[in-house]
Design an enzyme around this catalytic site. Structure first.
Site, mmCIF file in Angstrom:
data_model
loop_
_atom_site.group_PDB
_atom_site.id
_atom_site.type_symbol
_atom_site.label_atom_id
_atom_site.label_comp_id
_atom_site.label_asym_id
_atom_site.label_seq_id
_atom_site.Cartn_x
_atom_site.Cartn_y
_atom_site.Cartn_z
ATOM 1 N N GLU A 49 130.877 30.750 88.672
ATOM 2 C CA GLU A 49 129.896 30.110 87.814
ATOM 3 C C GLU A 49 130.573 29.761 86.493
ATOM 4 O O GLU A 49 131.133 30.641 85.824
ATOM 5 C CB GLU A 49 128.713 31.042 87.532
ATOM 6 C CG GLU A 49 127.757 31.210 88.691
ATOM 7 C CD GLU A 49 126.559 32.050 88.285
ATOM 8 O OE1 GLU A 49 126.215 32.079 87.083
ATOM 9 O OE2 GLU A 49 125.983 32.698 89.171
ATOM 10 N N ASP A 60 120.325 34.680 78.423
ATOM 11 C CA ASP A 60 121.557 35.447 78.246
ATOM 12 C C ASP A 60 121.415 36.532 77.198
ATOM 13 O O ASP A 60 120.784 36.348 76.150
ATOM 14 C CB ASP A 60 122.704 34.512 77.860
ATOM 15 C CG ASP A 60 123.058 33.545 78.965
ATOM 16 O OD1 ASP A 60 123.061 33.988 80.123
ATOM 17 O OD2 ASP A 60 123.301 32.359 78.681
ATOM 18 N N TYR A 174 119.556 32.696 93.739
ATOM 19 C CA TYR A 174 119.966 33.654 92.720
ATOM 20 C C TYR A 174 118.794 34.599 92.471
ATOM 21 O O TYR A 174 117.804 34.217 91.869
ATOM 22 C CB TYR A 174 120.354 32.908 91.438
ATOM 23 C CG TYR A 174 121.079 33.727 90.402
ATOM 24 C CD1 TYR A 174 120.588 34.951 89.962
ATOM 25 C CD2 TYR A 174 122.259 33.272 89.831
ATOM 26 C CE1 TYR A 174 121.256 35.700 89.003
ATOM 27 C CE2 TYR A 174 122.931 34.005 88.869
ATOM 28 C CZ TYR A 174 122.423 35.216 88.458
ATOM 29 O OH TYR A 174 123.079 35.948 87.504
#
Length: 274
Positions: A49, A60, A174
């Site tokens: 990634e 994040d 994911y």
């Protein structure tokens, strides 16, 4: 065949789980990112990634936020990240590259222009964490038309929306292991096994688990219930810790070897000093 599909097909034949490292492109520099990609491949990574640095990365945690800030200081853009993928390919990398970006840079470039560039730079998949499923139709159609996989994120809190999120997934799904943002953890969502079973009930695409995975024990344990494991913050932190070594030509090889050894132990392979 898309490189992601080919990788999972190969791994399935050998009863192996994909190791999918994440790194922030341009941290600490584009040239060093290219060196690090080569080290990840040598350590046994199955796909990578490539994180596009973003000023407001909602998904994040602090480690990747700091990496984004360092990359942005170096004026790294979405286009820079695509060019880095192509440069790595031209240098001999065979791995599938997955571009991890937020939706605003895509819209700024324009959806058609964006996909033209994704194809031209040999990028196999996309992860756009802030793209709502209700607004994803145009991007999903362009992804399918170009053979690029738009990889959905699904969380334990998705509940009744899981089926609609994953039903037409390509590449892999994911699966978020924990609630909250990215970052290393010692514990994961308590009903993770049931969550993965639910995802697999609605899709035949491989299921990869990410968020919080940081050591070989966790990789091995999660590999029993999924097809791939994504490791992000732990790798980005390792890079961060080695920046003083990486930025000096005399110690660069030592810094790169540390990164390679860390990823190697995640994969369960041996790395010897050059």
């Amino acid at each position: 065949m898309n490189r992601i599909d080919a990788a999972f097909e190969r791994l399935k034949k050998h009863n192996e789980t994909a190791l999918i490292p994440f790194l922030t492109v341009g941290d600490p520099s584009v040239e060093l990112t290219l060196d690090i990609i080569a080290e990840l491949e040598a350590a046994g990574a199955d796909m990578i990634e490539l994180g596009v640095p973003y000023s407001d990365p909602l998904a994040d945690g602090p480690v990747i936020q700091r990496a984004s800030q360092r990359a942005l200081t170096g004026h790294v853009t979405l286009r820079t990240c695509m060019e880095t993928a192509l440069r790595a390919r031209e240098a001999g990398s065979k791995l599938p590259f997955i571009l991890f970006t937020y939706v605003n840079p895509v819209l700024q470039m324009g959806v058609d222009a964006f996909f033209d560039e994704v194809v031209r730079h040999d990028i196999s998949g996309l992860i756009i964490p802030d793209l709502p499923i209700e607004e994803a139709d145009e991007i999903k159609l362009r992804a399918k038309a170009t053979g690029v996989h738009l990889i959905p994120l699904v969380a334990p809190t998705s509940h009744e929306r899981i089926a609609s999120i994953v039903s037409d997934a390509g590449g892999f799904i994911y699966c978020v292991s924990s609630l909250g943002v990215t970052g290393e953890r010692s514990d994961f969502y308590g009903q993770l096994n049931d969550f993965i079973e639910t995802v697999k009930k609605y899709s035949k695409a491989p299921a990869a688990i990410g968020f919080g995975i940081s050591n070989r024990e966790q990789v091995a344990r999660l590999s029993e219930i999924c097809d791939g494991v994504v490791v992000g913050s732990a790798i980005v932190r390792t890079i961060e810790e080695k920046i003083p070594l990486l930025e000096q030509e005399s110690t660069r090889e030592e810094g790169l070897l540390h990164i390679r050894q860390f990823v190697s132990q995640l994969k369960g392979t041996e790395v010897y000093e050059r």
